[in-house]
Motif scaffolding. Structure first.
Motif, PDB file in Angstrom:
ATOM      1  N   ILE A 197      28.538  18.722  -8.617  1.00 16.74           N
ATOM      2  CA  ILE A 197      28.214  19.367  -7.148  1.00 16.74           C
ATOM      3  C   ILE A 197      27.676  18.345  -6.425  1.00 16.74           C
ATOM      4  O   ILE A 197      26.546  18.012  -6.756  1.00 16.74           O
ATOM      5  N   ILE A 198      27.972  17.788  -5.312  1.00 11.27           N
ATOM      6  CA  ILE A 198      27.649  16.337  -4.665  1.00 11.27           C
ATOM      7  C   ILE A 198      27.303  16.753  -3.171  1.00 11.27           C
ATOM      8  O   ILE A 198      28.337  17.080  -2.550  1.00 11.27           O
ATOM      9  N   ASP A 199      25.926  16.235  -2.868  1.00 11.15           N
ATOM     10  CA  ASP A 199      25.744  16.115  -1.335  1.00 11.15           C
ATOM     11  C   ASP A 199      25.328  14.641  -1.400  1.00 11.15           C
ATOM     12  O   ASP A 199      24.269  14.267  -1.676  1.00 11.15           O
ATOM     13  N   PRO A 200      26.249  13.634  -0.731  1.00  7.38           N
ATOM     14  CA  PRO A 200      25.926  12.500  -0.671  1.00  7.38           C
ATOM     15  C   PRO A 200      24.841  11.944  -0.083  1.00  7.38           C
ATOM     16  O   PRO A 200      24.005  10.932  -0.318  1.00  7.38           O
ATOM     17  N   VAL A 201      24.706  12.471   1.231  1.00  6.46           N
ATOM     18  CA  VAL A 201      23.449  12.162   2.003  1.00  6.46           C
ATOM     19  C   VAL A 201      22.824  13.858   2.789  1.00  6.46           C
ATOM     20  O   VAL A 201      23.431  14.085   3.621  1.00  6.46           O
ATOM     21  N   ASP A 202      22.002  14.156   1.948  1.00 10.30           N
ATOM     22  CA  ASP A 202      21.377  15.395   2.333  1.00 10.30           C
ATOM     23  C   ASP A 202      20.282  15.111   3.240  1.00 10.30           C
ATOM     24  O   ASP A 202      19.138  14.406   3.035  1.00 10.30           O
ATOM     25  N   GLY A 203      20.538  15.659   4.550  1.00 13.28           N
ATOM     26  CA  GLY A 203      19.735  15.031   5.672  1.00 13.28           C
ATOM     27  C   GLY A 203      20.165  14.132   6.450  1.00 13.28           C
ATOM     28  O   GLY A 203      19.540  12.936   6.948  1.00 13.28           O
ATOM     29  N   THR A 204      21.423  14.291   6.720  1.00 15.26           N
ATOM     30  CA  THR A 204      22.284  13.272   7.560  1.00 15.26           C
ATOM     31  C   THR A 204      21.530  12.941   8.913  1.00 15.26           C
ATOM     32  O   THR A 204      21.557  11.813   9.693  1.00 15.26           O
ATOM     33  N   ARG A 205      21.151  14.114   9.472  1.00  9.88           N
ATOM     34  CA  ARG A 205      20.712  14.014  10.683  1.00  9.88           C
ATOM     35  C   ARG A 205      19.457  12.888  10.860  1.00  9.88           C
ATOM     36  O   ARG A 205      19.119  12.227  11.635  1.00  9.88           O
ATOM     37  N   GLN A 206      18.640  13.237   9.409  1.00  6.33           N
ATOM     38  CA  GLN A 206      17.371  12.143   9.582  1.00  6.33           C
ATOM     39  C   GLN A 206      17.770  10.931   9.226  1.00  6.33           C
ATOM     40  O   GLN A 206      17.173   9.938  10.006  1.00  6.33           O
ATOM     41  N   PHE A 207      18.838  10.872   8.471  1.00 10.61           N
ATOM     42  CA  PHE A 207      19.444   9.435   8.178  1.00 10.61           C
ATOM     43  C   PHE A 207      19.914   8.638   9.404  1.00 10.61           C
ATOM     44  O   PHE A 207      19.476   7.696   9.670  1.00 10.61           O
ATOM     45  N   VAL A 208      20.413   9.433  10.316  1.00  8.85           N
ATOM     46  CA  VAL A 208      21.082   8.982  11.603  1.00  8.85           C
ATOM     47  C   VAL A 208      19.840   8.249  12.286  1.00  8.85           C
ATOM     48  O   VAL A 208      20.154   7.408  13.046  1.00  8.85           O
ATOM     49  N   HIS A 209      18.788   9.205  12.401  1.00 10.81           N
ATOM     50  CA  HIS A 209      17.826   8.673  13.289  1.00 10.81           C
ATOM     51  C   HIS A 209      16.756   7.857  12.707  1.00 10.81           C
ATOM     52  O   HIS A 209      15.744   7.382  13.392  1.00 10.81           O
ATOM     53  N   GLY A 210      17.068   7.155  11.370  1.00 11.00           N
ATOM     54  CA  GLY A 210      16.071   6.441  10.914  1.00 11.00           C
ATOM     55  C   GLY A 210      14.818   6.970  10.154  1.00 11.00           C
ATOM     56  O   GLY A 210      14.114   6.115   9.720  1.00 11.00           O
ATOM     57  N   ASP A 211      15.032   8.101  10.045  1.00 13.58           N
ATOM     58  CA  ASP A 211      14.130   8.888   9.331  1.00 13.58           C
ATOM     59  C   ASP A 211      14.073   8.698   7.852  1.00 13.58           C
ATOM     60  O   ASP A 211      15.457   8.850   7.363  1.00 13.58           O
ATOM     61  N   ASP A 212      13.182   8.429   6.817  1.00 12.84           N
ATOM     62  CA  ASP A 212      13.526   8.380   5.461  1.00 12.84           C
ATOM     63  C   ASP A 212      13.440   9.718   4.743  1.00 12.84           C
ATOM     64  O   ASP A 212      13.817   9.724   3.458  1.00 12.84           O
ATOM     65  N   GLY A 213      13.720  10.682   5.428  1.00  9.04           N
ATOM     66  CA  GLY A 213      13.562  12.176   4.835  1.00  9.04           C
ATOM     67  C   GLY A 213      15.104  12.429   4.472  1.00  9.04           C
ATOM     68  O   GLY A 213      15.542  13.723   4.786  1.00  9.04           O
ATOM     69  N   PHE A 214      15.777  11.855   3.636  1.00  5.56           N
ATOM     70  CA  PHE A 214      16.991  12.344   3.119  1.00  5.56           C
ATOM     71  C   PHE A 214      17.171  11.928   1.824  1.00  5.56           C
ATOM     72  O   PHE A 214      16.392  11.126   1.107  1.00  5.56           O
ATOM     73  N   CYS A 215      18.254  12.571   1.109  1.00  8.34           N
ATOM     74  CA  CYS A 215      18.327  12.291  -0.371  1.00  8.34           C
ATOM     75  C   CYS A 215      19.876  12.446  -0.672  1.00  8.34           C
ATOM     76  O   CYS A 215      20.396  12.971  -0.145  1.00  8.34           O
ATOM     77  N   THR A 216      20.020  11.929  -1.890  1.00  8.54           N
ATOM     78  CA  THR A 216      21.416  12.102  -2.662  1.00  8.54           C
ATOM     79  C   THR A 216      21.088  13.082  -3.452  1.00  8.54           C
ATOM     80  O   THR A 216      20.313  13.139  -4.521  1.00  8.54           O
ATOM     81  N   LEU A 217      21.993  14.303  -3.593  1.00 10.86           N
ATOM     82  CA  LEU A 217      21.960  15.340  -4.626  1.00 10.86           C
ATOM     83  C   LEU A 217      23.078  15.466  -5.321  1.00 10.86           C
ATOM     84  O   LEU A 217      24.173  15.462  -4.812  1.00 10.86           O
ATOM     85  N   VAL A 218      22.775  15.574  -6.725  1.00  9.32           N
ATOM     86  CA  VAL A 218      24.040  15.974  -7.747  1.00  9.32           C
ATOM     87  C   VAL A 218      23.401  16.907  -8.550  1.00  9.32           C
ATOM     88  O   VAL A 218      22.424  16.927  -9.109  1.00  9.32           O
ATOM     89  N   ALA A 219      24.477  18.053  -8.839  1.00 11.93           N
ATOM     90  CA  ALA A 219      24.173  18.869 -10.002  1.00 11.93           C
ATOM     91  C   ALA A 219      25.307  19.156 -10.784  1.00 11.93           C
ATOM     92  O   ALA A 219      26.233  18.755 -10.311  1.00 11.93           O
ATOM     93  N   LEU A 220      25.103  19.442 -12.261  1.00 12.92           N
ATOM     94  CA  LEU A 220      26.297  19.620 -12.938  1.00 12.92           C
ATOM     95  C   LEU A 220      26.283  21.213 -13.438  1.00 12.92           C
ATOM     96  O   LEU A 220      24.995  21.680 -13.749  1.00 12.92           O
ATOM     97  N   ALA A 221      27.460  21.927 -13.342  1.00 13.08           N
ATOM     98  CA  ALA A 221      27.263  23.356 -13.584  1.00 13.08           C
ATOM     99  C   ALA A 221      28.635  23.804 -13.995  1.00 13.08           C
ATOM    100  O   ALA A 221      29.605  23.055 -14.325  1.00 13.08           O
ATOM    101  N   ARG A 222      28.494  24.976 -14.871  1.00  8.62           N
ATOM    102  CA  ARG A 222      29.848  25.736 -15.511  1.00  8.62           C
ATOM    103  C   ARG A 222      29.717  27.126 -15.356  1.00  8.62           C
ATOM    104  O   ARG A 222      28.703  27.813 -15.659  1.00  8.62           O
ATOM    105  N   ARG A 223      30.794  27.495 -14.814  1.00  6.26           N
ATOM    106  CA  ARG A 223      30.822  29.020 -14.643  1.00  6.26           C
ATOM    107  C   ARG A 223      29.540  29.570 -14.020  1.00  6.26           C
ATOM    108  O   ARG A 223      29.213  30.788 -14.297  1.00  6.26           O
ATOM    109  N   GLY A 224      29.193  28.828 -13.065  1.00  5.76           N
ATOM    110  CA  GLY A 224      27.826  29.359 -12.085  1.00  5.76           C
ATOM    111  C   GLY A 224      26.783  29.184 -12.535  1.00  5.76           C
ATOM    112  O   GLY A 224      25.678  29.267 -11.936  1.00  5.76           O
ATOM    113  N   VAL A 225      26.541  28.548 -13.899  1.00  5.24           N
ATOM    114  CA  VAL A 225      25.219  28.150 -14.467  1.00  5.24           C
ATOM    115  C   VAL A 225      25.066  26.752 -14.150  1.00  5.24           C
ATOM    116  O   VAL A 225      25.640  25.902 -14.628  1.00  5.24           O
TER     117      VAL A 225
END
Length: 288
Positions: free
Chosen positions: A104-132
């Motif tokens: 499960i990937i969010d490549p840029v979480d906090g895109t609004r901050q990223f666009v405005h030059g704020d460093d408060g953004f991140c990339t998120l990755v999770a690995l799950a199976r059957r909801g766990v």
């Protein structure tokens, strides 16, 4: 839910071998596709999705493609649910409920901050199976911070163990809440209940970084009104493994497979989660 302990153990063994490879993929995606555009975005590299507060950039699209290829190759038979791919084809979201392991990937979480030059953004990755949720990675490249969690193995920030701990007695609870632009009228009424004695609500920034703040004991709770798994999956496991918890208005934990009663909360400890959820439910206790 995953009920086969041997199946879980297989994934934990995979993570023991390949967690560093996931971290490398995150850092490489950021170095190639995100950081070269940070504070350097051209107008044609920014688009709107549902409206002016829902932005997407070339960094989002290209970083997701990078991670989709890299992570899919690490775990044959796995599938990817990424924010931008789901925007292009909503049916791909259904893979979260399937039997295959899912990144499960969010490549840029906090895109609004990223666009405005704020460093408060991140990339998120999770690995799950059957909801766990099995593992998560929260990478803030502009701050050079990497938080990781593995189910049953704890939460870490740059190699140091995280413990959320209970809030300091006697002070107001700090709660990051959904932006009003992303809430229904009913959800707005629920969130307004947090404007009360003993609670200090504020608008949230990057969801991933708010979850990290809870895991670090810097934020007491969140109150979020949307379900998109890419915003929550990585952070929820991080909070759990740091000793925190999450709770929906039905009294159960948040499910990444959907169908949750919203808003929901994640918090440093169970007592804080219950207090926030009771307020959101109209003064509680839940189920009254």
């Amino acid at each position: 839910m995953i009920e086969d302990t041997e199946t879980i153990d297989e994934f934990l063994a995979f993570l023991a071998r390949h967690s560093a490879d996931v971290e490398e993929a995150l850092r490489n995606a950021a170095a190639a596709e995100i950081m070269p555009r940070f504070r350097q975005l051209a107008a044609h590299e920014v688009d709107q999705k549902s409206g002016p507060h829902d932005l997407v950039t070339d960094a989002d699209r290209n970083a997701e493609l990078f991670l989709t290829k890299a992570l899919g190759a690490l775990l044959p038979g796995s599938v990817v649910v990424g924010e931008e791919a789901v925007h292009a084809d909503p049916a791909t979201y259904e893979a979260i409920q399937g039997d295959a392991p899912v990144w499960i990937i969010d490549p840029v979480d906090g895109t609004r901050q990223f666009v405005h030059g704020d460093d408060g953004f991140c990339t998120l990755v999770a690995l799950a199976r059957r909801g766990v949720l099995l593992a998560s990675w929260t990478y803030a490249p502009a701050r050079d911070q990497l938080a990781t969690a593995v189910r049953g193995g704890g939460a870490f920030l740059d190699g140091e163990r995280l413990f959320a701990g209970p809030p300091e007695p006697g002070r107001d609870l700090t709660v990051a809440t959904s932006h009003p632009d992303y809430t229904t009228d009913e959800q707005k009424r629920a969130l307004l209940a947090l404007w009360t004695d003993g609670v200090a609500p504020r608008a949230c920034g990057s969801a991933g970084l708010e979850y990290l703040a809870i895991a670090r004991g810097e934020l007491d709770a969140t109150a979020f009104s949307w379900e998109a798994a890419w915003d929550h999956a990585a952070g929820l496991l991080l909070v759990e493994e740091a000793g925190g918890t999450h709770l929906t208005l039905t009294g159960g934990p948040f499910r990444i497979t959907g169908g949750n009663t919203l808003p929901f909360t994640a918090a440093r400890d169970a007592a804080t989660a219950r207090r926030v959820a009771d307020l959101l439910a109209g003064g509680g206790p839940l189920g009254r």
